[in-house]
Design an enzyme around this catalytic site. Structure first.
Site, PDB file in Angstrom:
ATOM      1  N   GLY A  19      54.453  19.958  26.505  1.00 57.22           N
ATOM      2  CA  GLY A  19      54.903  18.936  27.364  1.00 57.22           C
ATOM      3  C   GLY A  19      54.089  18.576  28.355  1.00 57.22           C
ATOM      4  O   GLY A  19      53.385  19.228  29.130  1.00 57.22           O
ATOM      5  N   GLY A  21      55.550  16.293  30.799  1.00 59.00           N
ATOM      6  CA  GLY A  21      56.456  15.316  31.883  1.00 59.00           C
ATOM      7  C   GLY A  21      56.594  15.925  32.924  1.00 59.00           C
ATOM      8  O   GLY A  21      55.237  16.213  33.967  1.00 59.00           O
ATOM      9  N   LYS A  67      51.894  10.146  27.252  1.00 57.63           N
ATOM     10  CA  LYS A  67      51.927  11.373  28.350  1.00 57.63           C
ATOM     11  C   LYS A  67      50.797  12.040  28.173  1.00 57.63           C
ATOM     12  O   LYS A  67      50.059  12.231  29.211  1.00 57.63           O
ATOM     13  CB  LYS A  67      53.203  11.949  28.474  1.00 57.63           C
ATOM     14  N   ASP A 112      61.892  19.930  27.510  1.00 51.99           N
ATOM     15  CA  ASP A 112      63.005  19.554  27.888  1.00 51.99           C
ATOM     16  C   ASP A 112      64.208  19.616  26.903  1.00 51.99           C
ATOM     17  O   ASP A 112      65.280  19.059  27.068  1.00 51.99           O
ATOM     18  CB  ASP A 112      62.988  18.084  28.370  1.00 51.99           C
ATOM     19  N   LEU A 114      66.362  22.505  23.930  1.00 51.60           N
ATOM     20  CA  LEU A 114      66.553  23.873  23.479  1.00 51.60           C
ATOM     21  C   LEU A 114      65.656  23.989  21.962  1.00 51.60           C
ATOM     22  O   LEU A 114      65.411  24.898  22.097  1.00 51.60           O
ATOM     23  CB  LEU A 114      67.943  24.001  23.235  1.00 51.60           C
ATOM     24  N   CYS A 168      90.486  15.494  19.360  1.00 50.61           N
ATOM     25  CA  CYS A 168      91.755  14.942  19.904  1.00 50.61           C
ATOM     26  C   CYS A 168      91.599  14.794  21.096  1.00 50.61           C
ATOM     27  O   CYS A 168      92.293  13.526  21.660  1.00 50.61           O
ATOM     28  CB  CYS A 168      92.839  15.864  19.464  1.00 50.61           C
ATOM     29  N   CYS A 429      68.466  41.014  18.751  1.00 49.44           N
ATOM     30  CA  CYS A 429      67.857  39.558  18.773  1.00 49.44           C
ATOM     31  C   CYS A 429      67.553  39.288  17.258  1.00 49.44           C
ATOM     32  O   CYS A 429      66.662  39.914  16.769  1.00 49.44           O
ATOM     33  CB  CYS A 429      66.768  39.492  19.516  1.00 49.44           C
ATOM     34  N   CYS A 432      63.543  37.942  17.358  1.00 52.81           N
ATOM     35  CA  CYS A 432      62.292  39.024  17.546  1.00 52.81           C
ATOM     36  C   CYS A 432      62.444  40.334  17.133  1.00 52.81           C
ATOM     37  O   CYS A 432      61.544  41.114  16.834  1.00 52.81           O
ATOM     38  CB  CYS A 432      61.714  39.079  19.083  1.00 52.81           C
TER      39      CYS A 432
END
Lengths: 648, 323
Positions: A19, A21, A67, A112, A114, A168, A429, A432
């Site tokens: 990233g 940004g 970038k 930015d 998930l 709906c 988890c 991991c």
């Protein structure tokens, strides 16, 4: 002293940044100033104008460029002798595999979304490279450290599904402005300008009694020679008038709700618009056509009245057909497309007027429609500083002093920057700790495709999955498949689970694997006949990936001052999942059990009613107990993060 | 509210931050004038932040010539010393900051800060000084306070991996917003002189050790006639001796100021870039709050030490105000 101690560890380190940004620019600068010598940086994005208020390595003249590359060049101007290797590419590309990750001493995320975060987390686990993860929203921010076997991984706390709304609520019973925006963007805009073959829940009656006989066909089809304003008025009357009348006829719906009112174009705008702006229809640059400009509306912060919204609606529709006709049929909503934002704002406001929901400015509607997260330079700079501090500890293997740090907007226990000891890995988890999951599903009705889309991709975040039943391959995505394999897998997708070869039934254990992520997961299938449409709209329920027990390391947290309730709290804070400038936000991780703690924590210490930041926190807090919190897969989920609520 | 609207260009550039603090705050920012002194790492970070935020103007004061040390901690300067020849630190930083945001006027004021009269400061809404002697801090603070309008005053210092911010907003009224509504608040800030005169015995028991340690260092440099930051490990025995004297005079147990902390501060006159980023970020946010009137400003000290990772606010004002 600090620099002496650190210098060995820093100079020999090879660092991967993902990233470039808001956080990335700050991070690259701070790494370079801190004497890091070998930095690799991946970012697939190009520079946009709205980046320039905080991504300080970029200038107006760089708009449109990579970038990663521009950031490298900018930093080399003041640190010419270090090595920065840019990759203008998606971090999920297959060449960024486990071997690629293994060459680094630490990975630093400034992402930015998930999806990419999960992906990098898995590669770091597989490559056994420590990860420092970060996020900001407004004045809130966080930095966490993830070291395999020592601290929890990024996914140890299950991430909530993106916010979506029951169909709906969107199609029939909106109660908030965001519902109107979703309707305008995902249904109306998509119907008029997007792919005609896409499923669309917009009510369209082909035997349209409300319209004159020449429109007996699809009300949304433009005949090609019909007057465009006439056509626009027809659509208007259909969706804001006729459809509302139709909905009203179903009295059951309105027993406990306020009835909407139908709105017809002739009542709002009896005369044709053409006279008002007939002279200047043609703009020099077709792509920059704007209904606001041609109507003389200047301030995007203004709230338009119903008549202005009606004019913008008709004008924007007309401009799409006159100036951008070639794109019609292939358009998808883009927050940087001015005309699209104008159309969606006007349509959402007209619908809001029907349902007695307060209208909003274009600026606000754009934020909601584009899932725009507020971002400022200062928080990014602070978070970048914190990342470098943790990175240095990781390089020095100073395990005992790892911290996750939260940047708060209002002090808690006098702290604006609050460090907390990292948690241990969550034993349940599935990422991991490789804990198996179980899935309740109707094996006679759900197709393999549903399983792949709703579980394997959406919930497990796999990109190139491979699905096995014992030794039999049911499905696979990959570049090197034979034609007959592809045909076989494509056929399998359309089969219900119990009819697959071999059949998947109650008690089956499926193995799902992503080779690039080196992530494998076993899923126990449990057949279940019925699902609650509102509460379980996926028609399947995945379980087994739960919150870690709360007793972990309580006595060692670094927040002083004994109140045990507050100790395990920060990870569960709404801000655990903050994303910057996001297309998709991962939402908060407030679980029902921690609501009390969160409110205790935010302690009324927020809420500037007019400030978006506080709204963010509010929304995150309420996200889970939103009364319409059912999950329905719309194409884009809509955060209500940027929404401003009007004081009554 | 003043009627002037943001231009289209401003709305596009500042889109993401207007979503944080609103258009009114952005308008106020664009009319504000800031003065800074001491172009080292932390002030550089601060300047970057407020130029990006879109203040009206920024004036830089620092007549020093470029040194290798200044180069190493400053991302605003080109590495090539030839490019720097004949220019002061402030001039080099100006050239670079001007590129960041064409809508902000960045300029340089030459001269010694302490020689600027009261009327000079009248041009500014915010004054931020760094690497100043104790006497200069007090002097500039008093000059700001003599003006009829409020000039927000800040000092900032980073040493080793520690940082300190001091804030004086004089009398500051703002709308404190909470979940259950808005209350009008008035904060009364002490001057720097008043704050550091608060007897140590009457400070909260858990007051940040960094507050006390910074006062020892500040006092040492003042007594010895040193320039700010002109201190090294050889000075440690004298610093420890001064600490002992100060603690005795203030009847404070010496353990409140750990020797190890003083040792770090004495040795680490050079700034640590991650701490510059953090302190420069917090300072930027505070200045933005004070100008925009949005958010709760901190009162009146902020401390960060990367060894424990805490960023702490301390309110150090006389509990019994005069009159």
């Amino acid at each position: 002293m600090a620099s002496l101690q650190h210098s060995q560890a820093i100079k020999g380190a090879k660092v991967l940044m993902v990233g470039a940004g808001g956080i990335g620019c700050e991070l690259l600068k701070t790494l370079a100033l801190s004497d890091f010598q070998d930095i690799h940086i991946i970012d697939m994005d190009t520079i946009e104008v709205s980046n320039l208020n905080r991504q300080f390595l970029f200038r107006q003249s760089h708009v449109g460029q990579s970038k990663a590359k521009v950031a490298r060049d900018a930093v080399l101007r003041f640190r010419p002798h270090i090595s920065i290797t840019p990759y203008h590419a998606n971090a999920k590309d297959s060449n960024f595999n486990v071997d690629f990750f293994k060459q680094f001493n630490v990975v630093l995320n400034g992402l930015d979304n998930l999806d990419a975060r999960r992906h990098v987390n898995r590669l770091c686990l597989a490559a056994e490279v420590p990860l420092v993860e970060s996020g900001t929203t407004g004045f809130l921010g966080q930095v966490t450290v993830h070291v395999k076997g020592k601290t929890e991984c990024y996914e140890c706390q299950p991430k909530p599904a993106p916010k979506t709304y029951p169909v709906c609520t969107i199609t029939s019973t909106p109660s908030k402005f965001v519902h109107c925006v979703v309707w305008a963007k995902d249904l109306l805009f998509a119907k008029l300008f997007g792919d005609k073959n896409q499923d669309n829940d917009l009510n369209v009656r082909s035997n349209d009694a409300a319209r004159s006989s020449e429109h007996a066909g699809d009300a949304f089809e433009w005949s090609g020679n019909e007057d465009l304003e006439q056509y626009g008025r027809g659509i208007y009357d259909h969706v804001f008038g006729y459809n509302i009348e139709l909905a009203l006829s179903n009295e059951e719906t309105w027993k406990n709700r306020n009835k909407p009112r139908p709105i017809y174009c002739r009542d709002v705008l009896p005369n044709r618009m053409t006279q008002q702006n007939g002279n200047v229809d043609i703009t020099d640059d077709l792509s920059s056509a704007s209904a606001m400009a041609s109507l003389g509306l200047k301030n995007p912060q203004d709230i338009w009245c119903l008549m202005e919204n009606t004019k913008v609606f008709l004008e924007a529709l007309k401009l799409f057909f006159t100036n951008r006709r070639k794109e019609i049929g292939n358009l998808s909503f883009d927050k940087d497309d001015q005309l699209a934002v104008e159309f969606v704002t006007a349509a959402a406001n007209i619908r809001a007027a029907s349902f007695n929901i307060p209208s909003h400015s274009l600026f606000e509607a754009k934020g909601i429609a584009g899932n725009i997260v507020h971002a400022v330079a200062t928080t990014n700079a602070i978070v970048a500083g914190l990342i470098v501090i943790e990175a240095i500890k990781v390089l020095k293997k100073d395990t005992e002093s790892y911290r996750m740090t939260y940047c708060l907007e209002h002090p808690s226990k006098k702290m604006l920057l609050m460090p907390v000891e990292p948690f241990e890995p969550n034993k349940s988890c599935c990422v991991c700790s490789k804990t198996p999951l179980s899935l309740e599903i109707n094996t006679h009705r759900s197709k393999l495709r549903d399983f792949v889309e709703k579980i394997v991709k959406a919930k497990l975040g796999m990109n190139s999955p491979l699905i096995m039943h014992a030794t039999a391959l049911l499905y696979e995505i990959g570049d090197d498949l034979e034609e007959n394999e592809i045909a076989n897998y494509t056929a399998n997708l359309e089969k219900v689970l119990s009819e697959l070869p071999p059949p998947v039934t109650d008690g089956t254990v499926l193995t799902v694997e992503d080779l690039q992520q080196e992530f494998t997961c076993n899923i126990h299938i449990k057949h279940r006949e019925e699902f609650d449409e509102e509460k379980e709209p996926d028609g399947m329920v995945l379980s087994g990936w739960t919150q870690a027990p709360s007793e972990k390391k309580d006595d060692k947290t670094s927040i002083g001052n004994g109140a045990s309730t507050s100790k395990s709290l920060p990870t569960k804070l709404g801000i655990t999942e903050i994303d910057i400038e996001v297309k998709e936000i991962s939402g908060g991780t407030v679980s029902p059990g921690t609501k009390r703690k969160l409110s205790e924590f935010s302690d009324g210490s927020t809420v500037d009613q007019s400030s978006d930041v506080d709204q963010t926190r509010n929304n995150k807090k309420t996200q889970k107990h939103d009364d319409d919190g059912g999950l329905v897969m719309l194409d884009h989920w809509d955060s209500n993060m940027s929404k401003k609520q009007r004081s009554p | 509210m003043d009627g002037e609207e943001l231009t289209e260009q401003e709305t596009a550039l500042y889109d993401r931050q207007i979503r944080v603090w609103g258009a009114d705050a952005q308008r106020r920012l664009s009319k504000s004038h800031i003065l800074v002194h001491g172009m080292k790492g932390t002030i550089t970070e601060f300047c970057k932040n407020i130029v990006l935020a879109g203040v009206g103007s920024l004036t830089l004061v620092d007549d020093r010539a470029v040194t290798e040390e200044a180069l190493s901690a400053n991302f605003l300067m080109p590495p090539d010393e030839n490019a720097c020849s004949g220019k002061t630190l402030a001039e080099l930083c100006r050239d670079s900051l001007n590129e960041f945001n064409p809508m902000v006027r960045v300029s340089v004021e030459k001269g010694d800060l302490a020689s600027f009269g009261v009327e000079f400061f009248d041009k500014f809404d915010v004054v931020v000084i760094s690497f100043c002697s104790l006497a200069t801090k007090k002097l500039i603070n008093e000059r700001c306070r003599k003006l009829s309008k409020r000039v927000s005053f800040y000092t900032v210092d980073c040493r080793d991996c520690c940082g300190e911010i001091f804030v004086d907003l004089q009398k500051y009224n703002y709308a404190k917003k909470r979940q259950d509504g808005t209350t009008e608040c008035e904060l009364q800030y002490p001057s720097f002189q008043e704050a550091i005169s608060v007897p140590w015995r009457s400070l909260p028991r858990k007051v940040s050790k960094l507050y006390l340690a910074m006062r020892v260092i500040e006092r040492f440099e003042e007594d010895e006639g040193r320039k700010p930051g002109e201190i090294c490990i050889e000075d440690l025995p004298a610093v420890l001796k001064l600490k002992k004297e100060l603690c005795e005079a203030q009847s404070l147990n010496e353990s409140h100021i750990p020797n190890a902390l003083l040792e770090r501060l004495v040795m680490g006159a050079r700034e640590f870039p991650p701490v510059c980023a953090i302190i420069g970020g917090i300072l930027g946010q505070e200045v933005i709050k004070a100008i925009s009137g949005k958010g709760d400003p901190l009162k009146n000290f902020f401390f960060f030490d990367s060894v424990d990772g805490k960023g702490i606010i301390e309110d150090i004002s006389d509990p019994r105000p005069k009159g």
